[in-house]
Design an enzyme around this catalytic site. Structure first.
Site, PDB file in Angstrom:
ATOM      1  N   SER A  15       0.840  -1.208   0.000  1.00 40.34           N
ATOM      2  CA  SER A  15       0.000   0.000   0.000  1.00 40.34           C
ATOM      3  C   SER A  15       0.874   1.257   0.000  1.00 40.34           C
ATOM      4  O   SER A  15       0.504   2.271  -0.608  1.00 40.34           O
ATOM      5  CB  SER A  15      -0.984   0.004   1.181  1.00 40.34           C
ATOM      6  OG  SER A  15      -0.329   0.190   2.407  1.00 40.34           O
ATOM      7  N   ASN A  16       2.047   1.181   0.637  1.00 40.22           N
ATOM      8  CA  ASN A  16       2.979   2.312   0.542  1.00 40.22           C
ATOM      9  C   ASN A  16       3.501   2.463  -0.882  1.00 40.22           C
ATOM     10  O   ASN A  16       3.624   3.583  -1.387  1.00 40.22           O
ATOM     11  CB  ASN A  16       4.142   2.136   1.520  1.00 40.22           C
ATOM     12  CG  ASN A  16       3.784   2.607   2.915  1.00 40.22           C
ATOM     13  OD1 ASN A  16       3.681   3.802   3.169  1.00 40.22           O
ATOM     14  ND2 ASN A  16       3.566   1.669   3.825  1.00 40.22           N
ATOM     15  N   LYS A  93      13.081  -8.541   3.857  1.00 46.57           N
ATOM     16  CA  LYS A  93      14.398  -9.177   3.868  1.00 46.57           C
ATOM     17  C   LYS A  93      15.470  -8.138   4.143  1.00 46.57           C
ATOM     18  O   LYS A  93      15.301  -6.959   3.835  1.00 46.57           O
ATOM     19  CB  LYS A  93      14.685  -9.798   2.486  1.00 46.57           C
ATOM     20  CG  LYS A  93      13.687 -10.815   2.047  1.00 46.57           C
ATOM     21  CD  LYS A  93      13.864 -12.144   2.717  1.00 46.57           C
ATOM     22  CE  LYS A  93      15.096 -12.852   2.180  1.00 46.57           C
ATOM     23  NZ  LYS A  93      15.198 -14.219   2.737  1.00 46.57           N
ATOM     24  N   ILE A  95      18.754  -6.176   3.311  1.00 50.88           N
ATOM     25  CA  ILE A  95      19.433  -5.821   2.063  1.00 50.88           C
ATOM     26  C   ILE A  95      20.835  -6.429   2.095  1.00 50.88           C
ATOM     27  O   ILE A  95      21.544  -6.323   3.088  1.00 50.88           O
ATOM     28  CB  ILE A  95      19.524  -4.279   1.946  1.00 50.88           C
ATOM     29  CG1 ILE A  95      18.124  -3.666   1.896  1.00 50.88           C
ATOM     30  CG2 ILE A  95      20.329  -3.857   0.726  1.00 50.88           C
ATOM     31  CD1 ILE A  95      17.304  -4.093   0.711  1.00 50.88           C
ATOM     32  N   ASN A 109      13.835   3.519   4.141  1.00 49.21           N
ATOM     33  CA  ASN A 109      12.822   2.603   4.659  1.00 49.21           C
ATOM     34  C   ASN A 109      11.779   3.427   5.406  1.00 49.21           C
ATOM     35  O   ASN A 109      12.067   4.521   5.897  1.00 49.21           O
ATOM     36  CB  ASN A 109      13.455   1.587   5.613  1.00 49.21           C
ATOM     37  CG  ASN A 109      12.450   0.566   6.124  1.00 49.21           C
ATOM     38  OD1 ASN A 109      11.620   0.062   5.362  1.00 49.21           O
ATOM     39  ND2 ASN A 109      12.487   0.286   7.409  1.00 49.21           N
ATOM     40  N   HIS A 111       9.172   2.953   8.681  1.00 54.06           N
ATOM     41  CA  HIS A 111       8.864   2.086   9.824  1.00 54.06           C
ATOM     42  C   HIS A 111       7.643   2.671  10.532  1.00 54.06           C
ATOM     43  O   HIS A 111       7.565   3.882  10.709  1.00 54.06           O
ATOM     44  CB  HIS A 111      10.072   2.027  10.766  1.00 54.06           C
ATOM     45  CG  HIS A 111       9.856   1.109  11.921  1.00 54.06           C
ATOM     46  ND1 HIS A 111       9.955  -0.263  11.792  1.00 54.06           N
ATOM     47  CD2 HIS A 111       9.510   1.347  13.209  1.00 54.06           C
ATOM     48  CE1 HIS A 111       9.689  -0.820  12.962  1.00 54.06           C
ATOM     49  NE2 HIS A 111       9.413   0.131  13.848  1.00 54.06           N
TER      50      HIS A 111
HETATM   51  C1  GRF Z   1       4.191  -0.637   6.695  1.00 52.74           C
HETATM   52  O1  GRF Z   1       3.612  -0.595   7.947  1.00 52.74           O
HETATM   53  C2  GRF Z   1       5.591  -0.105   6.771  1.00 52.74           C
HETATM   54  O2  GRF Z   1       5.772   0.870   7.742  1.00 52.74           O
HETATM   55  C3  GRF Z   1       6.392  -1.323   7.126  1.00 52.74           C
HETATM   56  O3  GRF Z   1       5.766  -2.382   6.450  1.00 52.74           O
HETATM   57  C4  GRF Z   1       4.383  -2.065   6.216  1.00 52.74           C
HETATM   58  C5  GRF Z   1       4.156  -2.220   4.735  1.00 52.74           C
HETATM   59  O4  GRF Z   1       2.806  -2.088   4.406  1.00 52.74           O
HETATM   60  N1  GRF Z   1       7.786  -1.177   6.798  1.00 52.74           N
HETATM   61  P1  GRF Z   1       2.378  -2.033   2.874  1.00 52.74           P
HETATM   62  O5  GRF Z   1       2.865  -3.334   2.219  1.00 52.74           O
HETATM   63  O6  GRF Z   1       3.026  -0.837   2.260  1.00 52.74           O
HETATM   64  O7  GRF Z   1       0.892  -1.944   2.892  1.00 52.74           O
END
Ligand code: GRF
Length: 203
Positions: A15-16, A93, A95, A109, A111
């Protein structure tokens, strides 16, 4: 404006990744996503990439079983794609050393907690949100940081505090934080592409 070429790595739903695709293809940020890589051949992230007509590759220790071969293949694919920046969007994973060395200071990244709180090994999925509630924190929220050898420890580039509300469950907190991730990540990537955030000191 010249578009910055970026590659994205994702393991699951992406989704990101979708929020970055939308920002890039909608012209909100001066970025072209030239490649998406997943270690998971059936990830929704690869599906989202293909739907957006972005090259999508499955690279993992299954496709490349020799030690270090997945790392080498990823580096080759990143170079071929012309990627100037690599963004991890739910990439589960570690890197590999070759990619890390070649792209040091150019791997981001996101988080879902306010690092250094609730990061490190095991702090993925619902766990950071459980930890934030268990700690009695009054706020949480996403962190965008540079990737180094250690999980969730590289320099922090941006954070977006989100209040923790009475009655929050790990799931409701996760949803509220994720909504902010979808805003913060494209913003930070856009700021890098426009030169407003300078990554050269981190190389
Ligand atoms: C998100 O919560 C992000 O912060 C973390 O992994 C999740 C990924 O979610 N690193 P999506 O696959 O982008 O929906």
């Amino acid at each position: 404006m010249k578009l910055m070429k970026i590659a994205a790595l994702a393991s699951h739903g992406g989704s990101n990744l979708q929020s970055i695709i939308d920002a890039a293809q909608g012209g909100a940020i001066p970025v072209e996503i030239t490649l998406v890589i997943s270690n998971n051949s059936s990830s929704k992230a690869l599906e989202r990439a293909r739907k957006a007509e972005i090259s999508a590759l499955h690279i993992s220790s299954h496709t490349h079983p020799e030690p270090g071969a997945d790392d080498a293949a990823m580096l080759e694919a990143l170079k071929q794609s012309g990627a100037e920046l690599v963004v991890l969007a739910g990439y589960m994973k570690k890197i590999g050393p070759q990619v890390l060395e070649a792209y040091r200071g150019r791997i981001l990244n996101i988080h879902p907690a306010l690092l250094p709180r609730h990061g490190g090994p095991g702090m993925y999925g619902i766990h950071p949100h459980e930890a934030a509630l268990a700690a009695g924190d009054s706020e949480s929220g996403p962190t965008v940081h540079l990737v180094d050898e250690h999980y969730d420890q590289g320099p922090i580039l941006a954070q977006r505090p989100v209040p923790i509300e009475p009655g929050d469950t790990p799931e409701t907190l996760q949803q509220r934080v994720l909504a902010q991730e979808h805003l913060l990540y494209p913003e930070v990537i856009g700021a890098i592409a426009r030169g407003e955030i300078d990554l050269t000191p981190y190389r």
